[in-house]
Design an enzyme around this catalytic site. Sequence first.
Site, PDB file in Angstrom:
ATOM      1  N   HIS A 136      -1.702   0.330   8.210  1.00 16.25           N
ATOM      2  CA  HIS A 136      -2.923  -0.663   7.948  1.00 16.25           C
ATOM      3  C   HIS A 136      -4.124  -1.168   8.469  1.00 16.25           C
ATOM      4  O   HIS A 136      -4.745  -1.413   7.829  1.00 16.25           O
ATOM      5  CB  HIS A 136      -2.479  -0.970   6.468  1.00 16.25           C
ATOM      6  CG  HIS A 136      -2.319  -2.064   6.651  1.00 16.25           C
ATOM      7  ND1 HIS A 136      -0.118  -2.238   6.892  1.00 16.25           N
ATOM      8  CD2 HIS A 136      -2.385  -3.789   7.656  1.00 16.25           C
ATOM      9  CE1 HIS A 136      -0.029  -4.352   7.510  1.00 16.25           C
ATOM     10  NE2 HIS A 136      -1.661  -4.541   7.795  1.00 16.25           N
ATOM     11  N   ASP A 193       4.676   2.753   7.711  1.00 16.61           N
ATOM     12  CA  ASP A 193       3.507   2.200   7.487  1.00 16.61           C
ATOM     13  C   ASP A 193       2.922   2.479   9.383  1.00 16.61           C
ATOM     14  O   ASP A 193       3.006   0.896  10.069  1.00 16.61           O
ATOM     15  CB  ASP A 193       2.994   0.631   7.342  1.00 16.61           C
ATOM     16  CG  ASP A 193       2.313  -0.500   7.065  1.00 16.61           C
ATOM     17  OD1 ASP A 193       1.237   0.405   8.138  1.00 16.61           O
ATOM     18  OD2 ASP A 193       1.365  -0.825   6.711  1.00 16.61           O
ATOM     19  N   SER A 209       1.042  -7.912  11.655  1.00 23.51           N
ATOM     20  CA  SER A 209       1.401  -6.839  11.811  1.00 23.51           C
ATOM     21  C   SER A 209       1.012  -5.193  12.696  1.00 23.51           C
ATOM     22  O   SER A 209      -0.210  -5.699  13.890  1.00 23.51           O
ATOM     23  CB  SER A 209       0.205  -5.973  10.347  1.00 23.51           C
ATOM     24  OG  SER A 209       0.856  -6.065   8.998  1.00 23.51           O
TER      25      SER A 209
HETATM   26  N1  ARG Z   1       0.672  -7.460   3.054  1.00 20.70           N
HETATM   27  C1  ARG Z   1      -0.228  -6.730   3.947  1.00 20.70           C
HETATM   28  C2  ARG Z   1      -0.209  -7.026   4.931  1.00 20.70           C
HETATM   29  O1  ARG Z   1      -1.427  -8.252   4.617  1.00 20.70           O
HETATM   30  C3  ARG Z   1       0.040  -5.527   3.764  1.00 20.70           C
HETATM   31  C4  ARG Z   1      -1.682  -5.000   3.445  1.00 20.70           C
HETATM   32  C5  ARG Z   1      -1.975  -3.501   3.695  1.00 20.70           C
HETATM   33  N2  ARG Z   1      -1.646  -2.986   2.924  1.00 20.70           N
HETATM   34  C6  ARG Z   1      -2.362  -2.753   1.276  1.00 20.70           C
HETATM   35  N3  ARG Z   1      -1.554  -2.891  -0.066  1.00 20.70           N
HETATM   36  N4  ARG Z   1      -3.537  -3.978   1.178  1.00 20.70           N
HETATM   37  O2  ARG Z   1      -1.255  -7.067   6.025  1.00 20.70           O
HETATM   38  N1  ASP Z   2       1.080  -7.667   6.759  1.00 24.12           N
HETATM   39  C1  ASP Z   2      -0.030  -9.082   6.806  1.00 24.12           C
HETATM   40  C2  ASP Z   2      -0.582  -7.945   8.188  1.00 24.12           C
HETATM   41  O1  ASP Z   2      -1.803  -7.701   8.242  1.00 24.12           O
HETATM   42  C3  ASP Z   2       1.776  -9.325   7.573  1.00 24.12           C
HETATM   43  C4  ASP Z   2       1.814 -10.117   6.543  1.00 24.12           C
HETATM   44  O2  ASP Z   2       1.025 -11.048   6.385  1.00 24.12           O
HETATM   45  O3  ASP Z   2       3.708 -10.234   6.911  1.00 24.12           O
HETATM   46  O4  ASP Z   2      -0.826  -8.794   9.532  1.00 24.12           O
END
Ligand code: ARG
Ligand code: ASP
Length: 715
Positions: free
Chosen positions: A83, A219, A645
Site C-alpha cells: 500500500h 502487504d 507502514s
Molecule cells: N490501515 C492501514 C493504514 O492506515 C492500511 C491502509 C491501506 N489499505 C486499505 N485497504 N486502505 O495505512
Molecule cells: N496502516 C498505517 C500506515 O500506513 C499504519 C497504522 O496506522 O498502524 O502507516
Amino acid sequence: MKFLRLLLLLFVIQTQAQQGGMWIPSLLQGMNESEMKSLGMKITAEEIYSVNHSSLKDAVPQFDGGCTAEVISDKGLILTNHHCGFAAIQNHSSVEHDYLRDGFWAYKMEDELTNPNMVVMFVVRIEDVTTKVLEGVAALANESDKQKKIQENISSLSNTLPKEAWQENKIKTFYDGNQYLLFVTETFKDIRFVGAPPSSIGKFGSDTDNWVWPRHTGDFSLFRIYADKDNHPATYSKDNVPYKPKHFFPVSIAGVKENDFTMVMGYPGRTQEYLPSVAVNQIVTTLNPAKIEVRDKALKVQDRFMRKDQAIKIQYASKYAGVANYWKKWMGETKGLKKANAVAAKQKFEVAFQAKVIKAGKQAEYGNLLADFEKNYTEIQDYALARDYFTEVVMRNTEILSVGYKLYQLEQLLNTKGEQAFTDRKNTLSKGIDEFYKDYNVEVDRNVFEQLMGLYATKSPKQFLPESIIGVDTAKLTATVFDNSKLTSLDSFRSLLEGDTKTVIEKINADQGYQLVKTLADAYTKNVAPKYDEINLRNIATQRTYMKAILELSPKSDRIFPDANSTLRITYGKVKGYKPNDAVYYEPFTTLDGVMEKYVPGDYEFDVPKKLIDLYNTKDYGNYGVNGKMPVCFIATNHTTGGNSGSPALDAQGNLIGLNFDRVWEGTMSDIYYSPEICRNIMVDARYVLFIIDKFAGAKNLINELKIIQPKKTK
Ligand code: ARG
Ligand code: ASP
C-alpha cells in the site's frame, strides 16, 4: 498461595507497563536499553543507533514522505508495504501491463522501473539543539511572537549548522515544544521499482479486512535505491549505481514465538498521547462521531454506485479506500477509548498531577493548567466541530465543492498575491485538473452532495452558517447546482478558466456551484477560522506548559515518550495474542490456511491467484514453512501509528522477521491512549514475503541478494 498470585499479578503489571511508547533512537541508553534487555533484546543501544559505526538506523529510511522502508541487501534493495508502493505500481500499470492486478518482478536490474519524484530519506545523525532554538524566546511576551522567533531560529540554524553538501538539516520539535532535535539526513532520488505481488496477495482482504485481525495480507513491495558513483544521492541517471548501504538487515526465517521480543523502527506520523481528559472526551463524544457520520453517508452512496457499475468501481476504488481508511479507524478508536475508559483514566491522572503540583509548590506556574484546558476546550468545541464539518464536507468528500474550493483559493490568490500568481496557478490548475475529472462521476457526486449538504445544513453549528444554508431545501439546492454549474465536467471547468483575469473572475462568480462554495468558504473564513486559530494557539501554549510540568514532576520511571512527529523512532514489545471481547481470544499468528478459508473466487477483495492455490495444495513451502504450515501475519505489542507502514519488525538480534502494515481494530485508540492489553501492531511475516518472492514469483535473483538466517537445527 494468595501471596504468590499477588506476586504474579505485580509481575504481569510490571511487564505490561514496560510497553508502549515511540522512543528516540539516539536516546535509548539507560531506561530503554535495560527495559529492552529485560524483554529479551540481545543487542545494545549502540548497535541500534551510533554516530561512529554503522548501526540499525542506517537501514531504516523514510519511504516517499509517508511510509517507512528497510534496506535488505548490500545493493540498496528495499522492502516496504504494497500500500506504500501502490501509487507507483498504479502509475506503471496500463491495460496491457496491469501490475496491480498481476504483480511485477524485475528478474534482472535492467528491468527495474524508474519513479520520477519518489524519494527515500536516511537519518545520518541526531543532535539536541533545544538551547539554540529557544535563544531569545523567553524574553518575548506573547505567544505568536515566540512562535515567530522560534521559526526564525530554526531556519537560520538549518542553514548554518554543519553538514555535507549532499545532506539536509531538519529541526523538529518534541514534547510540544520542550525539546528540539536536529536530524541530518540524506535523501535519495533515484528509486526504482523492483517487484510486487498481485493485489490479490498484496491487498488481500482490502477494505473488509483493513484494521482487522486476524489478517492474511502479503502487504509488501520492493524497490531499489540508486546513487551516483560516490554513493551519494542523485537524480535519475542511467549511470547511477545501486546504493551501498552502511547497514542492511539479514532476513531471519527462524520465526518468533508468542512472548518473544520484537521491535519496530520507523517514522510514525502523529499521536496525541498527552491530551487532557476534556479533549479526549470531545473527540469521543463530538468530533469523531461527526466525521464518521459524514464519511458514512459518502461511502454508502459511492458503494451503491460501485456495486452496479464496473467503470465507477474502477474510478472510485482508490478514493473509496482512502475515505474508508480513516472512517474505519475513527470508529475503532472511539469504541476503544470508550471501552478502555480513557477519559476516566486521564481524569485520574489529572487528579494525581494536581496533587504533585501542590506538593512541589508550583501552583503559580502549573496550578491553572487543567482549568485553562477546561475553559479552552469548552470554548473551542463549536469552532472545532464547524471546522471538521467544513473540512470533511466541503474540502474532502463532496467533489464538486472540493474542486470549487480550488477556484476559491485561486480568487483569493489574486486578492493577496496579485495577477502573476493568479495566472500561474490558473495555468497549473487547468492543466492538472484532468487527473481529477478522469475519476469523476457526476451522478455519484450529485447524490453525495445531496446527502452531505443535508448534514452540513442541519448539524454544523448554526451560528456560523451562512443564512442561505440554514433550513435549505437540499433537493432543490442539488438540482440548482448540478443542473447549472460548470464544475461538473472537465471541458466546462476548463472553459471557466479561459480568457483574461477579469473575464475569468466574472465567469466563475456567475457559476452557481462556485457561488455556493464561496458562500460557504467566506462564512467559514470569517466566522470560524480566526477564532479557532486564536483558541488553538492558546491550547498549544497550555499543552506545552502541561508537557513541561509532566516531564518535571514525574519520576524517571514514568516512561514519558514524545508524541510522534514523523521522525525516526523505535518501539518495542512482545509477540502477543489478545482478548478483544468476552469469550474471544485472538492468537498472534495466521497462516496460508486462513487465506484459503477467506478465499472467494472472483471476489474483488478475497480472490486468490491460481499459482498460490497450487502451492498451497502441494504444500510447496520450501524452507519458509513450519510443520506443514505457511506463516502469513503476526501481531505484537509494538506501539505504532500511520507512517509506520513498511517499518521493519526485528527480533532480539536485530534481524528482520517481518514488516509492519496495520493495527488491530480494537487498538487503534493507541494514537491517544495506548493499552498493552489491546493495542497490537500487525506485521506480515518475513517468511511469507520470501516465499512469495521465491516460490510464487520465482525471483531467485532477489533471494540471492539477501542474507538469510536459517532456523537453528533442533535435535
Ligand atoms: N490501515 C492501514 C493504514 O492506515 C492500511 C491502509 C491501506 N489499505 C486499505 N485497504 N486502505 O495505512
Ligand atoms: N496502516 C498505517 C500506515 O500506513 C499504519 C497504522 O496506522 O498502524 O502507516
